[in-house]
Motif scaffolding. Structure first.
Motif, PDB file in Angstrom:
ATOM      1  N   GLU A 200     114.084  59.548  -1.099  1.00 23.01           N
ATOM      2  CA  GLU A 200     113.510  59.792  -2.430  1.00 23.01           C
ATOM      3  C   GLU A 200     112.263  60.691  -2.412  1.00 23.01           C
ATOM      4  OE1 GLU A 200     113.090  56.128  -4.736  1.00 23.01           O
ATOM      5  OE2 GLU A 200     114.896  55.351  -3.771  1.00 23.01           O
ATOM      6  N   TYR A 201     111.714  60.905  -1.238  1.00 22.69           N
ATOM      7  CA  TYR A 201     110.471  61.687  -1.094  1.00 22.69           C
ATOM      8  C   TYR A 201     110.547  63.039  -1.812  1.00 22.69           C
ATOM      9  CZ  TYR A 201     106.048  62.216   1.623  1.00 22.69           C
ATOM     10  OH  TYR A 201     104.731  62.333   2.017  1.00 22.69           O
ATOM     11  N   PRO A 202     111.641  63.845  -1.587  1.00 24.99           N
ATOM     12  CA  PRO A 202     111.672  65.170  -2.239  1.00 24.99           C
ATOM     13  C   PRO A 202     111.642  65.106  -3.766  1.00 24.99           C
ATOM     14  CG  PRO A 202     113.313  65.043  -0.496  1.00 24.99           C
ATOM     15  CD  PRO A 202     112.791  63.643  -0.705  1.00 24.99           C
ATOM     16  N   GLN A 203     112.381  64.159  -4.352  1.00 20.75           N
ATOM     17  CA  GLN A 203     112.392  64.117  -5.825  1.00 20.75           C
ATOM     18  C   GLN A 203     111.048  63.648  -6.370  1.00 20.75           C
ATOM     19  OE1 GLN A 203     115.816  61.561  -5.775  1.00 20.75           O
ATOM     20  NE2 GLN A 203     114.837  59.997  -7.033  1.00 20.75           N
ATOM     21  N   GLY A 274     106.398  67.209  14.650  1.00 22.26           N
ATOM     22  CA  GLY A 274     106.262  66.105  15.600  1.00 22.26           C
ATOM     23  C   GLY A 274     106.887  64.797  15.111  1.00 22.26           C
ATOM     24  N   ARG A 275     106.934  64.616  13.796  1.00 23.33           N
ATOM     25  CA  ARG A 275     107.489  63.359  13.280  1.00 23.33           C
ATOM     26  C   ARG A 275     108.929  63.509  12.785  1.00 23.33           C
ATOM     27  NH1 ARG A 275     102.356  62.870  10.790  1.00 23.33           N
ATOM     28  NH2 ARG A 275     101.015  61.505  12.010  1.00 23.33           N
ATOM     29  N   ALA A 276     109.549  64.645  13.068  1.00 21.64           N
ATOM     30  CA  ALA A 276     110.906  64.891  12.558  1.00 21.64           C
ATOM     31  C   ALA A 276     111.872  63.800  12.992  1.00 21.64           C
ATOM     32  CB  ALA A 276     111.386  66.263  13.013  1.00 21.64           C
ATOM     33  N   ARG A 277     111.822  63.440  14.263  1.00 17.44           N
ATOM     34  CA  ARG A 277     112.743  62.453  14.809  1.00 17.44           C
ATOM     35  C   ARG A 277     112.592  61.103  14.096  1.00 17.44           C
ATOM     36  NH1 ARG A 277     114.918  63.458  19.820  1.00 17.44           N
ATOM     37  NH2 ARG A 277     116.173  61.728  20.640  1.00 17.44           N
ATOM     38  N   ALA A 278     111.350  60.688  13.917  1.00 16.70           N
ATOM     39  CA  ALA A 278     111.088  59.416  13.224  1.00 16.70           C
ATOM     40  C   ALA A 278     111.609  59.487  11.786  1.00 16.70           C
ATOM     41  CB  ALA A 278     109.588  59.109  13.239  1.00 16.70           C
ATOM     42  N   ASN A 279     111.434  60.646  11.149  1.00 15.86           N
ATOM     43  CA  ASN A 279     111.919  60.826   9.779  1.00 15.86           C
ATOM     44  C   ASN A 279     113.439  60.743   9.718  1.00 15.86           C
ATOM     45  OD1 ASN A 279     109.409  63.325   8.884  1.00 15.86           O
ATOM     46  ND2 ASN A 279     109.302  61.108   8.858  1.00 15.86           N
ATOM     47  N   VAL A 280     114.092  61.336  10.735  1.00 15.90           N
ATOM     48  CA  VAL A 280     115.557  61.292  10.772  1.00 15.90           C
ATOM     49  C   VAL A 280     116.030  59.843  10.819  1.00 15.90           C
ATOM     50  CG1 VAL A 280     117.597  61.835  12.162  1.00 15.90           C
ATOM     51  CG2 VAL A 280     115.847  63.586  11.807  1.00 15.90           C
ATOM     52  N   MET A 281     115.384  59.025  11.639  1.00 19.57           N
ATOM     53  CA  MET A 281     115.763  57.612  11.738  1.00 19.57           C
ATOM     54  C   MET A 281     115.614  56.908  10.387  1.00 19.57           C
ATOM     55  SD  MET A 281     116.832  57.321  14.762  1.00 19.57           S
ATOM     56  CE  MET A 281     117.180  55.572  14.617  1.00 19.57           C
ATOM     57  N   VAL A 282     114.496  57.174   9.720  1.00 16.67           N
ATOM     58  CA  VAL A 282     114.245  56.553   8.412  1.00 16.67           C
ATOM     59  C   VAL A 282     115.328  56.959   7.417  1.00 16.67           C
ATOM     60  CG1 VAL A 282     112.702  56.635   6.393  1.00 16.67           C
ATOM     61  CG2 VAL A 282     111.742  56.286   8.682  1.00 16.67           C
ATOM     62  N   ILE A 283     115.627  58.258   7.379  1.00 15.15           N
ATOM     63  CA  ILE A 283     116.601  58.767   6.403  1.00 15.15           C
ATOM     64  C   ILE A 283     117.999  58.231   6.719  1.00 15.15           C
ATOM     65  CG2 ILE A 283     117.698  60.877   5.532  1.00 15.15           C
ATOM     66  CD1 ILE A 283     114.876  62.246   6.097  1.00 15.15           C
ATOM     67  N   TYR A 284     118.369  58.230   8.004  1.00 14.84           N
ATOM     68  CA  TYR A 284     119.673  57.681   8.394  1.00 14.84           C
ATOM     69  C   TYR A 284     119.800  56.222   7.976  1.00 14.84           C
ATOM     70  CZ  TYR A 284     122.013  61.377  11.054  1.00 14.84           C
ATOM     71  OH  TYR A 284     122.707  62.511  11.418  1.00 14.84           O
ATOM     72  N   ASN A 285     118.763  55.447   8.216  1.00 15.65           N
ATOM     73  CA  ASN A 285     118.806  54.023   7.852  1.00 15.65           C
ATOM     74  C   ASN A 285     118.969  53.846   6.343  1.00 15.65           C
ATOM     75  OD1 ASN A 285     118.674  52.879  10.387  1.00 15.65           O
ATOM     76  ND2 ASN A 285     116.429  52.948  10.445  1.00 15.65           N
ATOM     77  N   GLU A 286     118.332  54.718   5.583  1.00 14.58           N
ATOM     78  CA  GLU A 286     118.474  54.622   4.134  1.00 14.58           C
ATOM     79  C   GLU A 286     119.891  55.009   3.701  1.00 14.58           C
ATOM     80  OE1 GLU A 286     115.341  56.154   1.516  1.00 14.58           O
ATOM     81  OE2 GLU A 286     114.046  56.269   3.270  1.00 14.58           O
ATOM     82  N   LEU A 287     120.453  56.049   4.353  1.00 14.18           N
ATOM     83  CA  LEU A 287     121.783  56.522   3.972  1.00 14.18           C
ATOM     84  C   LEU A 287     122.870  55.499   4.345  1.00 14.18           C
ATOM     85  CD1 LEU A 287     121.467  60.280   4.990  1.00 14.18           C
ATOM     86  CD2 LEU A 287     121.534  59.352   2.665  1.00 14.18           C
ATOM     87  N   LYS A 288     122.630  54.741   5.402  1.00 12.36           N
ATOM     88  CA  LYS A 288     123.608  53.734   5.840  1.00 12.36           C
ATOM     89  C   LYS A 288     123.759  52.624   4.825  1.00 12.36           C
ATOM     90  CE  LYS A 288     122.987  54.252  10.737  1.00 12.36           C
ATOM     91  NZ  LYS A 288     121.995  53.781  11.710  1.00 12.36           N
ATOM     92  N   ARG A 289     122.705  52.376   4.063  1.00 10.84           N
ATOM     93  CA  ARG A 289     122.746  51.250   3.109  1.00 10.84           C
ATOM     94  C   ARG A 289     123.597  51.546   1.892  1.00 10.84           C
ATOM     95  NH1 ARG A 289     117.022  50.853   2.733  1.00 10.84           N
ATOM     96  NH2 ARG A 289     116.318  50.456   4.844  1.00 10.84           N
TER      97      ARG A 289
END
Ligand SMILES: [Zn+2]
Length: 289
Positions: A200-203, A274-289
């Motif tokens: 939701e960050y971009p919107q 530097g935080r791209a990887r951590a962001n990917v994990m967050v976004i993936y976890n949200e998309l899985k739900r």
């Protein structure tokens, strides 16, 4: 014997340096920069603090980490005799609310309602003394304080860095403090435990870009004062970044593959990923739900 005296000597030196460290009162010094005639930004000790001098008193946006209250008050005293009447906290993090309890007890604290709920979970605000510096006033979508040239507009546009991020606008000065919704040019921290959302960050940023008018100067959460264009660009960066991660998810890439294969337009070259990887994990976890 020689060994013994050497050891004893080391112990004495150790004790002396410990004493020296304790004896010295550690002095935190903030750096102050003038943004407008009655608006300053204080750096050091965590997030950027804005100091807005109004007719009736001083409004402080964010209070840095614990132990920086006097450093902030010292700088304010150098430019005005008016008392600090108000603290606005942009969000719940310790580097933005940490010195709230070091301000005069009469101060009124204001934040988004979700920010208050998060702050209530922080040990700093669970003591009898600490509780007095939780937000006294909250809002849901938008709230204005004071009037005329002193007016301050507080905006909430949705989930992002946390679930209770406020953008503070000083309309007469055409300045906004974005908190950590826009901390610096780079992949952000997304604090899921406090309601943040990568998806939701971009919107949320898009709503801010289209919903706020007339701002020219931007105080980011943690980097140098910049302009509205930089904030607009950040909104585009987050749109492109999250879209790329969502595409990788659809393509069946693992989070590792997604992080490695991220391709963003050249204009974001200077962005810290530097935080791209951590962001990917967050976004993936949200998309899985
Ligand atoms: Zn933060």
């Amino acid at each position: 014997m020689k060994r013994f005296s050497l050891l004893a000597g080391l112990l004495v030196v150790g004790a002396l340096s410990l004493w020296a460290t304790r004896g010295r009162t550690q002095q935190n010094v903030a750096q102050m920069e003038k943004v407008r005639d009655n608006l300053y930004v204080l750096t050091g000790g965590g997030g950027n603090t804005a100091v807005f001098i109004t007719q009736t008193g001083v409004v402080v946006v964010d209070t840095k980490v614990r132990g920086w209250g006097n450093a902030i008050l010292d700088k304010i005293k150098a430019v005005t005799d008016k008392p600090v009447t108000t603290i606005i906290n942009t969000h719940t993090h310790g580097d933005h609310v940490g010195s709230n309890p070091e301000f005069p007890a009469t101060v009124e604290v204001i934040a988004h309602e979700n920010c208050k709920a998060s702050m209530e979970k922080m040990p700093l605000f669970q003591t009898e003394e600490g509780k007095r510096f939780l937000p006294h006033k909250t809002y849901r979508d938008k709230m204005s304080l004071l009037s005329g040239n002193d007016r301050i507009d507080l905006y909430y546009f949705g989930r992002g860095h946390t679930g209770g991020d406020t953008i503070v606008v000083f309309p007469a000065l055409k300045v906004a403090h974005t908190g950590d919704l826009f901390a610096s040019k780079g992949a952000p921290i997304v604090d899921v435990n406090n309601g943040g959302s990568g998806v939701e960050y971009p919107q949320t940023l898009r709503k801010a870009v289209t919903g706020i008018h007339g701002v020219e100067t931007v105080i980011p959460g943690h980097s140098a004062v910049t302009d509205w264009k930089a904030f607009e660009e950040y909104s585009e960066f987050m749109r492109d970044f999250v879209a790329a991660v969502e595409q990788a998810y659809k393509d069946g890439k693992t989070p590792e593959q997604a992080a490695e294969s991220l391709k963003l337009p050249d204009k974001y070259q200077g962005y810290n990923m530097g935080r791209a990887r951590a962001n990917v994990m967050v976004i993936y976890n949200e998309l899985k739900r």
